[in-house]
Enzyme design. Structure first.
Site, short mmCIF file in Angstrom:
data_model
loop_
_atom_site.label_atom_id
_atom_site.label_comp_id
_atom_site.label_asym_id
_atom_site.label_seq_id
_atom_site.Cartn_x
_atom_site.Cartn_y
_atom_site.Cartn_z
CE1 TYR A 186 -9.60 -2.84 0.46
CE2 TYR A 186 -8.79 -0.72 -0.32
CZ TYR A 186 -8.37 -2.08 0.61
OH TYR A 186 -7.37 -2.08 0.75
CG HIS A 222 -5.40 -6.01 -0.10
ND1 HIS A 222 -6.69 -6.05 0.40
CD2 HIS A 222 -5.57 -6.80 -1.15
CE1 HIS A 222 -7.60 -6.88 -0.15
NE2 HIS A 222 -6.88 -7.60 -1.15
CD GLU A 228 -8.85 -8.95 -3.51
OE1 GLU A 228 -7.60 -9.16 -3.01
OE2 GLU A 228 -9.64 -8.51 -2.63
CG ASN A 231 -3.56 -2.21 7.02
OD1 ASN A 231 -3.33 -1.60 5.98
ND2 ASN A 231 -4.53 -2.90 7.46
CE LYS A 243 -4.12 -1.84 2.35
NZ LYS A 243 -4.90 -1.79 3.69
#
Ligand code: IDP
Ligand code: MG
Length: 136
Positions: A52, A118, A129, A115, A12
């Site tokens: 998302y 993913h 995905e 964080n 990310k």
């Protein structure tokens, strides 16, 4: 039993920005994951919203989509036996505060929203995905 799987991983923006791309890839390789495909891209907010979509009704959805589209990300297809679960274990808990020692989020995660990585949460979603980012 042989159960070779593929899963989607994203490094990310918070991690790419801190130049953690190679360290994180080494953690995957160290656990036996093959990186079959990878690309560094920046996505539009509209694409983040699609990616998302399952979180559409969550209070953090808008910030999450702003965030994922805020800077470059590295998208990878990882392969290993039981890759989906193995990747979730290596990533650690969504909130880095709850993540166990040795996990990517424990080591590099800043907060529940930043964080660092993913990972697909099921074999079915992994296929969706992977197609999302790598369908030609
Ligand atoms: P996961 O990434 O561990 O699968 P999900 O529940 O699927 O976690 O949430 C997707 C992403 O949304 C998380 O990685 C995190 O960046 C963000 N997120 C989840 N819960 C919260 C929250 O309570 N506040 C802010 N961001 C959140
Ligand atoms: Mg998830």
């Amino acid at each position: 039993m042989n159960n070779l799987e593929q899963t989607l991983s994203i490094i990310k923006p918070d991690a790419v920005e801190r130049n953690l791309e190679n360290e994180i890839k080494e953690m995957f390789k160290g656990q036996g994951f093959l990186i079959l495909k990878e690309k560094k891209i920046q996505i539009e907010k509209s694409e983040a919203e699609k990616f998302y979509k399952v979180h559409e009704t969550k209070p953090f959805y808008n910030d999450l989509c702003d965030y994922l589209s805020s800077g470059p990300i590295v998208v990878m297809v990882l392969e290993k036996e039981n890759a989906v679960l193995g990747n979730r274990e290596l990533m650690g808990a969504t909130n880095p505060k709850d993540a166990q020692e040795g996990t990517i989020r424990k080591k590099y995660g800043i907060s529940i929203d930043k964080n660092s990585v993913h990972g697909s949460d099921s074999v079915e979603n992994a296929k969706i995905e992977i197609d999302f980012f790598f369908k030609d």
